[in-house]
Design a protein around this motif. Structure first.
Motif, PDB file in Angstrom:
ATOM      1  N   CYS A   1       6.393  -1.964   9.002  1.00  0.00           N
ATOM      2  CA  CYS A   1       5.611  -1.142   8.072  1.00  0.00           C
ATOM      3  C   CYS A   1       4.162  -1.625   7.964  1.00  0.00           C
ATOM      4  O   CYS A   1       3.908  -2.747   7.529  1.00  0.00           O
ATOM      5  CB  CYS A   1       6.243  -1.128   6.685  1.00  0.00           C
ATOM      6  SG  CYS A   1       5.317  -0.086   5.541  1.00  0.00           S
ATOM      7  N   PRO A   2       3.184  -0.789   8.357  1.00  0.00           N
ATOM      8  CA  PRO A   2       1.790  -1.226   8.273  1.00  0.00           C
ATOM      9  C   PRO A   2       1.295  -1.287   6.830  1.00  0.00           C
ATOM     10  O   PRO A   2       0.317  -1.971   6.547  1.00  0.00           O
ATOM     11  CB  PRO A   2       1.030  -0.149   9.067  1.00  0.00           C
ATOM     12  CG  PRO A   2       1.893   1.054   9.015  1.00  0.00           C
ATOM     13  CD  PRO A   2       3.315   0.561   8.924  1.00  0.00           C
ATOM     14  N   ALA A   3       1.965  -0.570   5.926  1.00  0.00           N
ATOM     15  CA  ALA A   3       1.567  -0.608   4.520  1.00  0.00           C
ATOM     16  C   ALA A   3       2.283  -1.737   3.784  1.00  0.00           C
ATOM     17  O   ALA A   3       2.139  -1.872   2.570  1.00  0.00           O
ATOM     18  CB  ALA A   3       1.854   0.738   3.852  1.00  0.00           C
ATOM     19  N   LYS A   4       3.059  -2.543   4.533  1.00  0.00           N
ATOM     20  CA  LYS A   4       3.743  -3.730   3.996  1.00  0.00           C
ATOM     21  C   LYS A   4       4.669  -3.377   2.837  1.00  0.00           C
ATOM     22  O   LYS A   4       4.780  -4.115   1.857  1.00  0.00           O
ATOM     23  CB  LYS A   4       2.735  -4.805   3.568  1.00  0.00           C
ATOM     24  CG  LYS A   4       1.695  -5.129   4.618  1.00  0.00           C
ATOM     25  CD  LYS A   4       2.314  -5.660   5.897  1.00  0.00           C
ATOM     26  CE  LYS A   4       1.318  -5.675   7.055  1.00  0.00           C
ATOM     27  NZ  LYS A   4       1.954  -5.868   8.348  1.00  0.00           N
ATOM     28  N   ARG A   5       5.304  -2.229   2.955  1.00  0.00           N
ATOM     29  CA  ARG A   5       6.237  -1.822   1.907  1.00  0.00           C
ATOM     30  C   ARG A   5       7.567  -2.536   2.106  1.00  0.00           C
ATOM     31  O   ARG A   5       8.062  -2.622   3.225  1.00  0.00           O
ATOM     32  CB  ARG A   5       6.418  -0.299   1.936  1.00  0.00           C
ATOM     33  CG  ARG A   5       5.100   0.414   1.638  1.00  0.00           C
ATOM     34  CD  ARG A   5       5.179   1.900   1.851  1.00  0.00           C
ATOM     35  NE  ARG A   5       5.943   2.588   0.833  1.00  0.00           N
ATOM     36  CZ  ARG A   5       5.516   2.817  -0.404  1.00  0.00           C
ATOM     37  NH1 ARG A   5       4.337   2.379  -0.782  1.00  0.00           N
ATOM     38  NH2 ARG A   5       6.262   3.463  -1.272  1.00  0.00           N
ATOM     39  N   PRO A   6       8.153  -3.064   1.024  1.00  0.00           N
ATOM     40  CA  PRO A   6       9.429  -3.792   1.146  1.00  0.00           C
ATOM     41  C   PRO A   6      10.596  -2.810   1.268  1.00  0.00           C
ATOM     42  O   PRO A   6      11.428  -2.698   0.369  1.00  0.00           O
ATOM     43  CB  PRO A   6       9.482  -4.607  -0.149  1.00  0.00           C
ATOM     44  CG  PRO A   6       8.685  -3.812  -1.130  1.00  0.00           C
ATOM     45  CD  PRO A   6       7.647  -3.057  -0.358  1.00  0.00           C
TER      46      PRO A   6
ATOM     47  N   LEU B   1       0.851  -1.194   0.000  1.00  0.00           N
ATOM     48  CA  LEU B   1       0.000   0.000   0.000  1.00  0.00           C
ATOM     49  C   LEU B   1       0.887   1.244   0.000  1.00  0.00           C
ATOM     50  O   LEU B   1       2.081   1.157   0.278  1.00  0.00           O
ATOM     51  CB  LEU B   1      -0.894  -0.021   1.243  1.00  0.00           C
ATOM     52  CG  LEU B   1      -1.915  -1.158   1.303  1.00  0.00           C
ATOM     53  CD1 LEU B   1      -2.661  -1.133   2.621  1.00  0.00           C
ATOM     54  CD2 LEU B   1      -2.887  -1.060   0.143  1.00  0.00           C
TER      55      LEU B   1
END
Lengths: 438, 312
Positions: A415-420, A364
Motif C-alpha cells: 500500500c503506497p498510502a501506508k494503510r494498515p 494517507l
C-alpha cells in the motif's frame, strides 16, 4: 522443469542473511520454561508436580482432546514451578519450569524404531506421543493431519519447503543439512496417510536445498521436488497447493484435504523422522536470528523452554538501537514486547529491527490504486474490506469475504498510502466471528 | 531481565513489519514525469503560449491546495501538481492567465476538496475544472491557434469531414489543446506509467479500441465503414490524453479488472457519441466525467471471484 507459482503475491525484499550459516546447537538453558500449550488446540494438563525429577524427553503434559499435542521436558532435572509465564502468543500461559541438572538423562521410553516395522496407525501414534506439531508457524498437531481419509484416497502429500518469508532460513538449512532424515519422515507420513505421492515444493532461490533433497530422494519416483517461483506468500498452504497442483484451488472455508492433498512443512517431516528414527520427541527446534538490531546472526538449534533472551545473547546480543522484536518472519511474525519468552516448538525466527527501520508511517487516504487487489493471493478487495472495517461496517466486510483473508500481509506491504489494511481486516474478522457466536 | 543490562521497551505493531518503498508522492512524481513529453511537445509547438499557461495552472493548483491543507509543504502529496498540469494540457494555447487560475482553483476546490480531499473525490479534478471553464467561457476555451505559426485556426474535430493528415495528428502538428495534439508524446508517457506499473492496459486499451470501432462504424448521417475515420477519432482531440492520463486516474476509476474494462469501453463509446451527436465538438471531458460517476456502481457490480469461491 517449469517453475510453478500461484496468482497474486508480492516480492518483499528477500534478504536471507543467514542462508549460508550452518545450524549451531546452543547450550541447554539452566532453567527451562516449558509452556503447556505450544500448539493450536486444547492446552495440556501437567503430568508432573513441583519437586518431581524429570528426564529429558519425558512427557510432562498431555490432554485428552482430539486436537492437542503433548509437551516434553527438554532437559533433565527438577520441576521447580508450575505457573503462568509470558508466551510468544502474547498472553501468559501455564508452564512447567525445570531446573536443569546438566546431565541430559534420557527418558526410558526413548527408543529408535524402524519405519518398515510400523503400521500407519503406529506412525500416527508415535507422531502424537512425540508431540509433533506443524513447524511452518501454525503449530497444528501433526498426528491429526496424518489420519487417512475415511472415504477415497489421499492423492498426495505436499511438503512445504518454500520458506517465502524474508530472513527465515530454518527450513532451508534443515533441507541442506539433513535431507535424508527429512525424506525418511516424509515416507513415514506417506505411509500413515496411505498416499503414494509426495511433492516437495521449494522456491528456486534455494538451489542447494533443491539439489540436496533431490539427491536424498534418489531414484524414488514417488517423491518429486517442485521448483517454485520466489514470491510471497508461496509458503501459504493453499497457495502452495495451487502452485504444485497446477491451479487447483482449495474451496473457501475448507482444508486442502478437500482436493485430496495434505500439506506439511519440511521441518515437520524431519520431526516425524526423528520421532521414529531416534524415538525423540519434539524438544528442540531451529530458529533463525537475524536483523540489523542484533550483533551477529545465524541458525540455532535450541531446546524448547530456552528464553529468547538467551538465544539473542548467544547470537551476539542486542544493539543499543534495537527497537522491535519479531517472532517469526517480517511479513506474518508477531511483535514481542519482551525477550523474556520461551522458545516453543514452532518458533522459527527472532528478528530484531532497529529504530531506523521501525518507522511509524503516516496513514494517507486510499487512492484506489488497486495494488492490494493485484497482490492479494485470495483474490479479495483488501481496500474495500479494510476501509469498511475502519468505518465499522462489518456487513460490508463480510460480504466482501473478509473471512477468506489468509493474513499474509501483502496488501499492507504494497500500500503506497501506508494503510494498515491487514490490521483492519483482522479487526473485521474478529467482529464477524463475535457476531456469529452471538 | 537478567541477561540484558537495562529493561528495554520494544515497539509493538500488527504485521507485516516491512513496507514497500512505494508512496503516494512517488506515484504522483512518476505521473508528472510521464507528462514531461506532452509538456515538451506543447512547448515546441506553441512556445510561450503553452509554457505560460502550464506554469500558471501548476502554481495555482498547488497554491490552492496549500491554502486548503497547509501541511506537507507546497508540493505535499503531489496530486495538486498533477491536476494543475493536466488541466493546463486541456486548455487552448494562449489562454488568459485568469482562466488558468480559476480553472485550477475550481479543479482543486470543487473537484476534490468538497468531496473530502484526495481519495474521496468522485470526479477527476482536472476535468471538473475544464468542464466548468467550458460551461462558463465557452468562446475563450475554443479559440485555437495553429502550431508553430500560432495563427487562429479551427480544431480538426470541429470539421471532421475535412480532417487533418493522420501523421500530423500523430506527431502533434495540429491545432488543439496544449497537451492533446501530440499522440506520440502521450504514448511515451503512457508507456512509462505502464512500465512503472502505475496504470495497466485495461482502461486505455478498451477506451481506444471502443472509440476506434465506433468511430469506424458511425458517422453523423448514419452507419459507415471507414477505418480512417476510426483512426481520426483515436488520434484527434483529447482522446489519448484522456485515455492515458485522465480515465486512468486511480481515485476516480474502478479498481476491479472487469470494472476497468467496462469503464474504458464506456468512455470510448460516450466520447464518440458526444463528438458525433452532441453539441460539443469534443466528448472526452464529459465521457470520462459520466463514467467517473458510474465508477462506484461498476466496482460494486464487478466484485472478482475469490480464491476457491464456492458457488452458493
Amino acid at each position: 522443469m517449469a517453475i510453478k507459482t500461484f496468482r497474486g503475491g508480492t516480492h518483499p525484499p528477500h534478504d536471507k542473511p543467514a542462508a549460508g550459516t550452518p545450524i549451531e546447537t546452543i547450550k541447554p538453558p539452566a532453567k527451562a520454561i516449558i509452556p503447556l500449550s505450544q500448539h493450536i488446540g486444547a492446552p495440556c494438563e501437567p503430568l508432573v508436580k513441583v519437586g518431581d525429577q524429570v528426564k529429558m524427553g519425558q512427557k510432562i503434559g498431555d490432554s485428552d482432546s482430539f486436537i492437542s499435542a503433548p509437551v516434553h521436558a527438554s532437559v533433565s532435572g527438577e520441576v521447580v514451578e508450575i505457573a503462568p509465564y509470558p508466551h510468544p502468543d502474547g498472553e501468559a500461559k501455564m508452564a512447567v519450569v525445570i531446573e536443569n541438572d546438566g546431565k541430559d538423562t534420557l527418558a526410558d521410553d526413548i527408543k529408535p524404531k524402524k519405519m518398515d516395522d510400523l503400521t500407519g496407525e503406529e506412525i500416527i501414534k508415535i507422531t502424537k506421543e512425540a508431540g509433533v506439531v506443524g513447524l511452518g508457524g501454525a503449530a497444528f498437531p501433526t498426528h491429526v493431519k496424518l489420519i487417512p481419509p475415511k472415504e477415497g484416497k489421499m492423492d498426495a502429500l505436499i511438503l512445504n519447503g518454500a520458506e517465502c518469508e524474508p530472513y527465515l532460513t530454518v527450513d532451508h538449512r534443515l533441507m541442506v543439512e539433513r535431507p535424508e532424515d527429512m525424506i525418511y519422515g516424509a515416507r513415514a507420513m506417506m505411509k500413515a496417510l496411505q498416499t503414494d505421492k509426495c511433492y516437495i515444493g521449494i522456491e528456486v532461490n534455494k538451489p542447494d536445498a533443491i539439489a540436496a533433497v533431490r539427491e536424498a530422494i534418489g531414484g524414488d519416483s514417488s517423491m518429486e521436488v517442485v521448483e517454485l517461483e520466489v514470491k510471497y506468500p508461496q509458503g501459504s498452504g493453499k497457495q502452495l497447493v495451487t502452485a504444485v497442483m497446477d491451479g487447483i484451488e482449495v474451496p473457501s472455508g475448507k482444508r486442502s484435504t478437500e482436493v485430496g492433498v495434505q500439506v506439511a512443512n519440511t521441518a515437520t517431516a524431519l520431526a516425524v523422522g526423528d520421532a521414529i528414527q531416534k524415538g525423540m520427541p519434539l524438544i528442540e527446534t531451529v530458529v533463525t536470528v537475524a536483523g540489523s538490531g542484533v550483533n551477529g546472526m545465524g541458525n540455532f538449534a535450541v531446546r524448547t523452554g530456552t528464553m529468547a533472551s538467551e538465544v539473542i545473547e548467544h547470537a551476539g546480543g542486542l544493539k543499543d538501537n534495537a527497537a522491535k522484536i519479531i517472532w517469526g518472519g517480517p511479513m506474518m511474525g508477531q511483535a514481542q514486547f519482551t525477550l523474556d519468552i520461551p522458545i516453543v516448538k514452532a518458533a522459527s525466527g527472532i528478528l530484531v529491527f532497529t529504530e531506523d527501520e521501525v518507522v511509524k508511517e503516516e496513514i494517507l487516504p486510499c487512492i484506489k490504486c488497486g495494488r492490494c487487489i493485484d497482490v492479494c493471493p485470495a483474490y479479495l478487495l483488501p481496500n474495500t474490506i479494510g476501509n469498511a472495517s475502519d468505518k465499522d461496517m462489518v456487513d460490508v466486510a463480510e460480504r466482501y469475504n473478509a473471512d477468506d483473508c489468509i493474513e499474509c500481509g501483502s496488501c499492507s506491504f504494497v500500500c503506497p498510502a501506508k494503510r494498515p489494511l491487514l490490521q483492519w481486516i483482522r479487526l473485521a474478522k474478529g467482529a464477524i466471528a463475535a457476531r456469529r457466536s452471538g | 531481565m537478567e541477561n540484558l543490562a537495562v529493561e528495554r521497551k520494544f515497539v509493538i505493531s500488527s504485521s507485516p513489519h516491512v513496507r514497500s518503498p512505494e508512496t503516494v508522492q512517488k506515484i504522483m512524481i512518476d505521473v508528472l514525469i510521464a507528462l514531461v513529453p506532452a509538456v515538451v511537445a506543447a512547448a515546441v509547438f506553441f512556445r510561450e503560449e503553452a509554457i505560460i499557461p502550464i506554469i500558471i495552472s501548476l502554481v495555482a493548483a498547488m497554491g490552492t491546495e496549500f491554502v486548503l491543507v497547509r501541511k506537507g509543504g507546497f508540493f505535499s502529496d503531489g496530486s495538486a501538481a498533477v491536476t494543475g498540469v493536466l488541466l493546463a494540457l486541456c486548455l487552448p494555447p494562449g489562454v488568459a492567465w485568469w482562466i488558468c487560475v480559476i480553472g485550477s482553483a475550481t479543479a482543486i476546490i470543487l473537484g476534490k476538496y468538497i468531496f473530502g480531499g484526495l481519495g474521496s473525490n468522485t470526479f477527476n479534478p482536472a476535468l471538473v475544472g475544464r468542464a466548468i471553464l467550458l460551461a462558463s467561457w465557452g468562446g475563450r476555451m475554443t479559440e485555437w491557434l495553429g502550431p508553430i505559426d500560432l495563427r487562429s485556426t479551427a480544431t480538426p474535430l470541429a470539421d471532421p469531414g475535412y480532417g487533418a493528415p493522420l501523421m500530423d495528428l500523430f506527431t502533434g502538428n495540429v491545432a488543439g489543446s496544449l497537451g492533446e495534439t501530440s499522440a506520440i508524446a502521450l504514448l511515451i508517457g503512457g508507456a512509462y506509467l505502464m512500465y512503472k506499473k502505475h496504470i495497466n492496459w485495461r482502461i486505455p486499451g478498451t477506451y481506444i479500441i471502443s472509440a476506434f470501432i465506433l468511430g469506424t462504424l458511425l458517422s453523423p448521417v448514419g452507419t459507415q465503414f471507414d477505418v480512417t475515420s476510426g483512426l481520426f477519432h483515436v488520434l484527434a482531440g483529447g482522446l489519448l490524453l484522456g485515455a492515458i492520463f485522465m480515465a486512468t486516474d486511480m481515485v476516480t476509476s474502478p479498481v476491479t479488472p472487469k470494472g476497468q474494462l467496462i469503464f474504458g469501453a464506456g468512455c470510448g463509446i460516450l466520447t464518440v457519441l458526444i463528438r458525433i451527436y452532441g453539441m460539443y465538438p469534443e466528448g472526452v471531458t464529459f465521457a470520462i466525467l459520466i463514467m467517473n460517476a458510474l465508477t462506484p456502481l461498476i466496482d460494486g457490480a464487478t466484485k472478482p471471484k475469490i480464491y476457491g469461491e464456492v458457488s452458493k
